[in-house]
Write a protein that holds these residues in place. Structure first.
Motif, PDB file in Angstrom:
ATOM      1  N   TYR A 108      -1.626 -12.141  -0.663  1.00 41.85           N
ATOM      2  CA  TYR A 108      -2.665 -12.307   0.353  1.00 41.85           C
ATOM      3  C   TYR A 108      -3.130 -10.930   0.858  1.00 41.85           C
ATOM      4  CZ  TYR A 108      -4.844 -15.098   4.180  1.00 41.85           C
ATOM      5  OH  TYR A 108      -5.710 -15.721   5.049  1.00 41.85           O
ATOM      6  N   THR A 109      -2.156 -10.077   1.194  1.00 48.52           N
ATOM      7  CA  THR A 109      -2.463  -8.743   1.700  1.00 48.52           C
ATOM      8  C   THR A 109      -3.145  -7.877   0.644  1.00 48.52           C
ATOM      9  OG1 THR A 109      -0.512  -8.839   3.135  1.00 48.52           O
ATOM     10  CG2 THR A 109      -1.466  -6.664   2.729  1.00 48.52           C
ATOM     11  N   SER A 110      -2.575  -7.866  -0.566  1.00 47.69           N
ATOM     12  CA  SER A 110      -3.043  -6.960  -1.612  1.00 47.69           C
ATOM     13  C   SER A 110      -4.462  -7.278  -2.063  1.00 47.69           C
ATOM     14  CB  SER A 110      -2.093  -7.010  -2.814  1.00 47.69           C
ATOM     15  OG  SER A 110      -0.796  -6.592  -2.464  1.00 47.69           O
ATOM     16  N   MET A 111      -4.777  -8.549  -2.244  1.00 51.89           N
ATOM     17  CA  MET A 111      -6.093  -8.889  -2.788  1.00 51.89           C
ATOM     18  C   MET A 111      -7.191  -8.831  -1.739  1.00 51.89           C
ATOM     19  SD  MET A 111      -6.383 -13.021  -3.233  1.00 51.89           S
ATOM     20  CE  MET A 111      -8.148 -12.917  -3.409  1.00 51.89           C
ATOM     21  N   VAL A 121      -6.198 -12.736  -7.544  1.00 51.69           N
ATOM     22  CA  VAL A 121      -4.947 -13.468  -7.315  1.00 51.69           C
ATOM     23  C   VAL A 121      -3.920 -13.104  -8.377  1.00 51.69           C
ATOM     24  CG1 VAL A 121      -3.911 -15.772  -7.396  1.00 51.69           C
ATOM     25  CG2 VAL A 121      -5.986 -15.392  -6.060  1.00 51.69           C
ATOM     26  N   GLU A 122      -4.375 -13.011  -9.622  1.00 50.17           N
ATOM     27  CA  GLU A 122      -3.467 -12.795 -10.750  1.00 50.17           C
ATOM     28  C   GLU A 122      -2.977 -11.351 -10.848  1.00 50.17           C
ATOM     29  OE1 GLU A 122      -5.685 -16.254 -13.410  1.00 50.17           O
ATOM     30  OE2 GLU A 122      -6.251 -14.144 -13.596  1.00 50.17           O
ATOM     31  N   LEU A 123      -3.631 -10.431 -10.174  1.00 51.53           N
ATOM     32  CA  LEU A 123      -3.232  -9.025 -10.240  1.00 51.53           C
ATOM     33  C   LEU A 123      -1.984  -8.715  -9.422  1.00 51.53           C
ATOM     34  CD1 LEU A 123      -6.635  -7.091 -10.037  1.00 51.53           C
ATOM     35  CD2 LEU A 123      -4.971  -6.948 -11.899  1.00 51.53           C
ATOM     36  N   PHE A 124      -1.650  -9.581  -8.434  1.00 48.62           N
ATOM     37  CA  PHE A 124      -0.618  -9.224  -7.462  1.00 48.62           C
ATOM     38  C   PHE A 124       0.473 -10.296  -7.372  1.00 48.62           C
ATOM     39  CE2 PHE A 124      -4.643  -7.314  -6.070  1.00 48.62           C
ATOM     40  CZ  PHE A 124      -4.292  -5.980  -6.135  1.00 48.62           C
ATOM     41  N   PRO A 125       1.722  -9.883  -7.052  1.00 52.02           N
ATOM     42  CA  PRO A 125       2.830 -10.843  -6.925  1.00 52.02           C
ATOM     43  C   PRO A 125       2.688 -11.714  -5.680  1.00 52.02           C
ATOM     44  CG  PRO A 125       3.550  -8.636  -6.314  1.00 52.02           C
ATOM     45  CD  PRO A 125       2.169  -8.489  -6.870  1.00 52.02           C
ATOM     46  N   THR A 126       3.294 -12.876  -5.700  1.00 55.60           N
ATOM     47  CA  THR A 126       3.160 -13.875  -4.637  1.00 55.60           C
ATOM     48  C   THR A 126       3.530 -13.322  -3.266  1.00 55.60           C
ATOM     49  OG1 THR A 126       3.673 -15.634  -6.205  1.00 55.60           O
ATOM     50  CG2 THR A 126       3.881 -16.168  -3.873  1.00 55.60           C
ATOM     51  N   ARG A 127       4.596 -12.536  -3.192  1.00 46.62           N
ATOM     52  CA  ARG A 127       5.129 -12.107  -1.900  1.00 46.62           C
ATOM     53  C   ARG A 127       4.159 -11.213  -1.124  1.00 46.62           C
ATOM     54  NH1 ARG A 127      10.058 -10.515  -1.838  1.00 46.62           N
ATOM     55  NH2 ARG A 127       9.961  -8.614  -0.581  1.00 46.62           N
ATOM     56  N   ILE A 128       3.236 -10.523  -1.823  1.00 47.30           N
ATOM     57  CA  ILE A 128       2.262  -9.656  -1.136  1.00 47.30           C
ATOM     58  C   ILE A 128       0.839  -9.924  -1.634  1.00 47.30           C
ATOM     59  CG2 ILE A 128       3.851  -7.796  -0.531  1.00 47.30           C
ATOM     60  CD1 ILE A 128       2.933  -6.330  -3.075  1.00 47.30           C
ATOM     61  N   PHE A 166       0.793  -1.233   0.000  1.00 46.99           N
ATOM     62  CA  PHE A 166       0.000   0.000   0.000  1.00 46.99           C
ATOM     63  C   PHE A 166       0.827   1.286   0.000  1.00 46.99           C
ATOM     64  CE2 PHE A 166      -2.528  -3.190   2.517  1.00 46.99           C
ATOM     65  CZ  PHE A 166      -3.319  -3.576   1.439  1.00 46.99           C
ATOM     66  N   ALA A 167       2.095   1.218   0.420  1.00 47.97           N
ATOM     67  CA  ALA A 167       2.934   2.416   0.409  1.00 47.97           C
ATOM     68  C   ALA A 167       3.695   2.554  -0.904  1.00 47.97           C
ATOM     69  CB  ALA A 167       3.917   2.389   1.582  1.00 47.97           C
ATOM     70  N   ASN A 168       3.694   1.503  -1.704  1.00 45.83           N
ATOM     71  CA  ASN A 168       4.344   1.507  -3.012  1.00 45.83           C
ATOM     72  C   ASN A 168       3.279   1.812  -4.067  1.00 45.83           C
ATOM     73  OD1 ASN A 168       5.554   0.919  -5.443  1.00 45.83           O
ATOM     74  ND2 ASN A 168       6.469  -1.006  -4.766  1.00 45.83           N
ATOM     75  N   TRP A 169       3.352   2.965  -4.731  1.00 43.35           N
ATOM     76  CA  TRP A 169       2.282   3.409  -5.626  1.00 43.35           C
ATOM     77  C   TRP A 169       2.029   2.428  -6.775  1.00 43.35           C
ATOM     78  CZ3 TRP A 169      -2.038   5.496  -6.089  1.00 43.35           C
ATOM     79  CH2 TRP A 169      -2.560   5.907  -7.325  1.00 43.35           C
ATOM     80  N   SER A 170       3.060   1.790  -7.276  1.00 45.86           N
ATOM     81  CA  SER A 170       2.861   0.869  -8.401  1.00 45.86           C
ATOM     82  C   SER A 170       1.914  -0.267  -8.031  1.00 45.86           C
ATOM     83  CB  SER A 170       4.208   0.304  -8.873  1.00 45.86           C
ATOM     84  OG  SER A 170       4.823  -0.458  -7.844  1.00 45.86           O
ATOM     85  N   ASN A 171       1.971  -0.722  -6.773  1.00 46.67           N
ATOM     86  CA  ASN A 171       1.043  -1.771  -6.325  1.00 46.67           C
ATOM     87  C   ASN A 171      -0.260  -1.168  -5.794  1.00 46.67           C
ATOM     88  OD1 ASN A 171       1.017  -4.878  -5.766  1.00 46.67           O
ATOM     89  ND2 ASN A 171       0.099  -3.959  -3.954  1.00 46.67           N
ATOM     90  N   ALA A 172      -0.154  -0.049  -5.062  1.00 52.00           N
ATOM     91  CA  ALA A 172      -1.356   0.590  -4.514  1.00 52.00           C
ATOM     92  C   ALA A 172      -2.305   1.013  -5.628  1.00 52.00           C
ATOM     93  CB  ALA A 172      -0.969   1.793  -3.671  1.00 52.00           C
ATOM     94  N   LYS A 173      -1.751   1.411  -6.780  1.00 50.76           N
ATOM     95  CA  LYS A 173      -2.574   1.796  -7.923  1.00 50.76           C
ATOM     96  C   LYS A 173      -3.405   0.603  -8.410  1.00 50.76           C
ATOM     97  CE  LYS A 173      -0.447   2.132 -11.798  1.00 50.76           C
ATOM     98  NZ  LYS A 173       0.462   2.622 -12.865  1.00 50.76           N
ATOM     99  N   ILE A 174      -2.785  -0.570  -8.425  1.00 50.51           N
ATOM    100  CA  ILE A 174      -3.514  -1.778  -8.848  1.00 50.51           C
ATOM    101  C   ILE A 174      -4.597  -2.134  -7.829  1.00 50.51           C
ATOM    102  CG2 ILE A 174      -3.289  -4.213  -9.461  1.00 50.51           C
ATOM    103  CD1 ILE A 174      -2.018  -2.297 -11.434  1.00 50.51           C
ATOM    104  N   VAL A 175      -4.305  -1.908  -6.538  1.00 50.24           N
ATOM    105  CA  VAL A 175      -5.313  -2.143  -5.495  1.00 50.24           C
ATOM    106  C   VAL A 175      -6.545  -1.270  -5.752  1.00 50.24           C
ATOM    107  CG1 VAL A 175      -5.840  -1.901  -3.039  1.00 50.24           C
ATOM    108  CG2 VAL A 175      -3.652  -2.883  -3.746  1.00 50.24           C
ATOM    109  N   LEU A 176      -6.341   0.008  -6.059  1.00 48.94           N
ATOM    110  CA  LEU A 176      -7.446   0.927  -6.334  1.00 48.94           C
ATOM    111  C   LEU A 176      -8.212   0.521  -7.584  1.00 48.94           C
ATOM    112  CD1 LEU A 176      -5.898   4.421  -5.515  1.00 48.94           C
ATOM    113  CD2 LEU A 176      -7.778   3.287  -4.322  1.00 48.94           C
TER     114      LEU A 176
END
Length: 540
Positions: free
Chosen positions: A476-479, A467-474, A227-237
Motif C-alpha cells: 500500500y505504502t510503496s505503490m 501492485v505486483e512490483l511490491f511485497p504485501t507487507r509494504i 523508502f529507507a531500504n534501497w532494494s525497495n526504494a530503487k523499485i519505487v524510483l
C-alpha cells in the motif's frame, strides 16, 4: 468472476468514482468558485487563486499516499479507504455549504483551501487502497482485468462531474447556476457518500493481508521498509520514472490539457468543450478494461510503454488536426499571418508563469502576454537599445506603449490578419448534447477519442503493475507514492506548465513538448529497467 469478486470490484470502484467526482468538481467550476471566494481581488487574480487552490489538492496527494499508505499496511486496506472516502465526501459537501467571501470575508478562502488540502490528502490514500484491495482478491492471471475497473474510475468521475454540471446548468440557466446553483453538485455528493460508505462497510478485509496479519508478518514500520531500504526504494524510483511519470503526462494531456486547449487556446465555448470531451470519454472508457485484460496475456510493460511512445510521436499532429477541425480560421491565421514583437530585449522578461502569480508590467511583456492569450503565434525580434515596443502584423507596424492594458490597435490588427475572436462562426459549437453527427463535431470527438485511447493504454494496466512490483507487507505504502507523484505532480501540473510554455514561446503547440519529453523518458527508462510483473505471485 464470482458473485463475491464482482461485489468487491463494484464496491471499490463506486467509491473511487465518487472520490474522483468530488475532486474534479472543483476544477470544472474553478472560475465560478474564484468569483465566490476570492471576490476581493481583480478577476484575473481571483482566477489565479482559484486555480492555485485546485493545484494544492494535487501537490498534497503524495503526502496523503505516505500517511494513508502507512495506515493501510499496518491496520488494513478496508478501514483505510473507508476513512479516506469519509474525509473526501465530507470535505466536498462542506464546500457546497460554505458561505462566500462576501458573507464571512477572508475566512471563506482559508476554509476552502483547507478543504482542498483535505481532499488531496484523502485521494492520496484512496487509490492505493482500492487498487491493492481489488488485486489481492483477484485470481492469478486476472489481475489486469480486475484492477482495470478501478482504472475507469478517474475517467468516470470526471465524466460524472461534467454531466451533473451540464444538467444543473441546463435546468437552472447560467445566471442562477453562477449565483447559487453551482453548490448543487457539491451538495448532491452527500447522497453518493452515503451509498459508498454503506457498500464499503459490507466488505471484508483483503484475504492476502488478513492471512499475513494472522501469521504475524505485517510490517511495523512500512515507511522505513519501503523508502529507507534501497532494494525497495530503487523499485519505487523505477516505477515512477519508468512507468507512472509517462502514464501521468499522457493521461492529463488526453483528458485535461485537451479540454484546456479547446477552451483557452481554440476559444471553443465551455458548454461545447465539455460535451466534446464527455463524448470522447464515453466512447473510450471501455478500453481501460480491454487493455487491462490484454495485459494479463502479453504483459503490463509492452502496453504501457507502447502507449507512451505512440502518444509522444503523435501528440503534435493530433492537436494540429484538432485545430484544423475546431477552429479552422485560427489554423489559417497561424499559417498565413506573420506577427512580430520588436523590442530592446533588455526590457523583455521571461513569460514562463506556470502558477500564474507573476504580474507583467513592461510593455514588451504585456504585449507578448496579450498575443499569447489571444492564441496568436508571434516571434520576438531584437530591437535597437532603448527602443520602444512595436508589434508588426504582416509588415504593418502597430505601436504598443501601454504597459498595463492591451492595446486595442493590436487586437484590431491581428483580427484583420485573420485571427478569430471567441464566438467566431467557424469555431465548433454544439447546439445540444446529441449534436454529434455534423462532420465538424464528429471529427473533433474522433480526435479526442484517439487521445483517450492513449490514456487507456497507459492507465489500464498500471494498477496491476504497481501492485505486483511490491511485497504485501509494504504494498500500500510503496505503490501509492510513485503513483501520486507521477499523476499528482508530473500530470496534475501539466496544464498550467504547458500553457506557460505556450505563452513564453508564442507557439500554441509548444506546450506539448512537456508530455512528449516526459513520455519518451519513461519509454527509455522503462524499456531498460522496468521488470515485467504479470506472472508475479503477490501473496508473498
Amino acid at each position: 468472476m464470482t458473485k463475491d469478486e464482482r461485489f468487491v470490484i463494484i464496491a471499490s470502484s463506486l467509491g473511487t468514482v465518487f472520490e474522483w467526482y468530488d475532486f474534479y468538481l472543483y476544477g470544472s467550476l474553478a472560475a465560478i468558485i474564484g468569483a465566490q471566494f476570492f471576490s476581493a481581488y481583480p478577476p484575473g487574480t481571483r482566477d489565479i487563486f482559484a486555480l492555485l487552490a485546485f493545484a494544492a489538492g494535487f501537490l498534497v496527494r503524495p503526502f496523503g499516499a505516505i500517511v494513508f499508505g502507512r495506515v493501510g499496511d499496518i491496520v488494513g486496506r478496508k478501514y483505510t479507504f473507508l476513512v479516506t472516502i469519509l474525509i473526501m465526501g465530507l470535505s466536498t459537501f462542506i464546500v457546497g455549504l460554505l458561505p462566500n467571501a462576501a458573507t464571512i470575508g477572508i475566512a471563506a478562502p482559508i476554509i476552502l483551501i483547507a478543504l482542498r488540502l483535505l481532499q488531496g490528502l484523502a485521494l492520496g490514500g484512496e487509490y492505493g487502497g482500492a487498487a491493492t484491495y481489488v488485486a489481492e482478491h483477484a485470481p492469478m492471471g486476472k489481475r489486469g482485468y480486475y484492477t482495470s475497473f478501478i482504472q475507469t474510475t478517474a475517467t468516470l468521475g470526471l465524466f460524472l462531474s461534467l454531466l451533473v454540471i451540464l444538467f444543473t446548468r441546463t435546468i437552472l440557466g447560467e445566471a442562477d447556476f453562477t449565483a447559487w446553483g453551482w453548490r448543487i453538485p457539491f451538495l448532491i455528493s452527500v447522497v453518493l457518500l452515503g451509498i459508498s460508505v454503506w457498500i464499503r462497510l459490507r466488505l471484508n478485509e483483503s484475504p492476502v493481508f488478513q492471512r499475513m496479519k494472522d501469521e504475524g508478518k505485517a510490517s511495523k514500520a512500512p515507511l522505513t521498509e519501503a523508502f529507507a531500504n534501497w532494494s525497495n526504494a530503487k523499485i519505487v524510483l523505477i516505477a515512477l520514472l519508468g512507468g507512472v511519470m509517462g502514464q501521468g503526462v499522457v493521461w492529463y494531456t488526453g483528458q485535461f490539457y485537451a479540454l484546456f486547449f479547446l477552451q483557452s487556446i481554440l476559444k471553443v465555448d465551455g458548454y461545447t468543450s465539455n460535451l466534446l470531451v464527455a463524448w470522447s470519454l464515453l466512447l473510450g472508457t471501455g478500453f481501460f478494461i480491454v487493455f487491462g485484460a490484454l495485459s494479463d496475456k502479453i504483459g503490463r510493460k509492452p502496453i504501457i510503454l507502447a502507449g507512451c511512445l505512440i502518444a509522444a510521436l503523435t501528440f503534435f499532429p493530433i492537436f494540429r488536426m484538432i485545430t484544423t477541425n475546431a477552429n479552422p480560421a485560427l489554423e489559417k491565421a497561424i499559417e498565413t499571418a506573420k506577427v512580430e514583437v520588436f523590442a530592446d530585449l533588455k526590457g523583455c522578461g521571461d513569460l514562463f508563469n506556470p502558477v500564474g502569480t507573476r504580474v507583467f508590467t513592461a510593455p514588451c511583456d504585456t504585449a507578448r502576454a496579450f498575443l499569447a492569450q489571444s492564441s496568436v503565434k508571434y516571434a520576438t525580434v531584437p530591437g535597437p537599445a532603448g527602443s520602444g515596443v512595436k508589434v508588426v502584423v504582416n509588415g504593418k507596424e502597430v505601436p504598443y506603449t501601454d504597459a498595463k492594458t492591451s492595446n486595442p490597435l493590436v487586437a484590431a490588427a491581428v483580427a484583420e490578419a485573420g485571427y478569430p475572436k471567441a464566438g467566431n462562426a467557424g469555431i465548433v459549437k454544439m447546439a445540444h448534447p446529441f449534436d454529434i453527427f455534423r462532420p465538424q463535431v464528429a471529427a473533433v470527438i474522433g480526435l479526442l477519442f484517439i487521445l483517450v485511447l492513449f490514456v487507456t493504454m497507459v492507465y489500464g494496466p498500471i494498477a496491476a503493475m504497481l501492485v505486483e512490483l511490491f511485497p504485501t507487507r509494504i504494498r500500500y505504502t510503496s505503490m501509492s507514492l510513485p503513483y501520486h507523484i507521477g499523476n499528482g505532480w508530473f500530470g496534475g501540473l501539466l496544464p498550467a506548465t504547458a500553457f506557460a510554455i505556450v505563452a513564453s514561446t508564442g507557439d500554441i503547440y509548444a506546450g506539448l513538448w512537456y508530455p512528449v519529453i516526459f513520455a519518451l523518458i519513461t519509454v527509455v527508462i522503462g524499456f531498460f529497467f522496468l521488470p515485467e510483473t504479470k506472472d508475479v505471485d503477490i501473496t508473498k
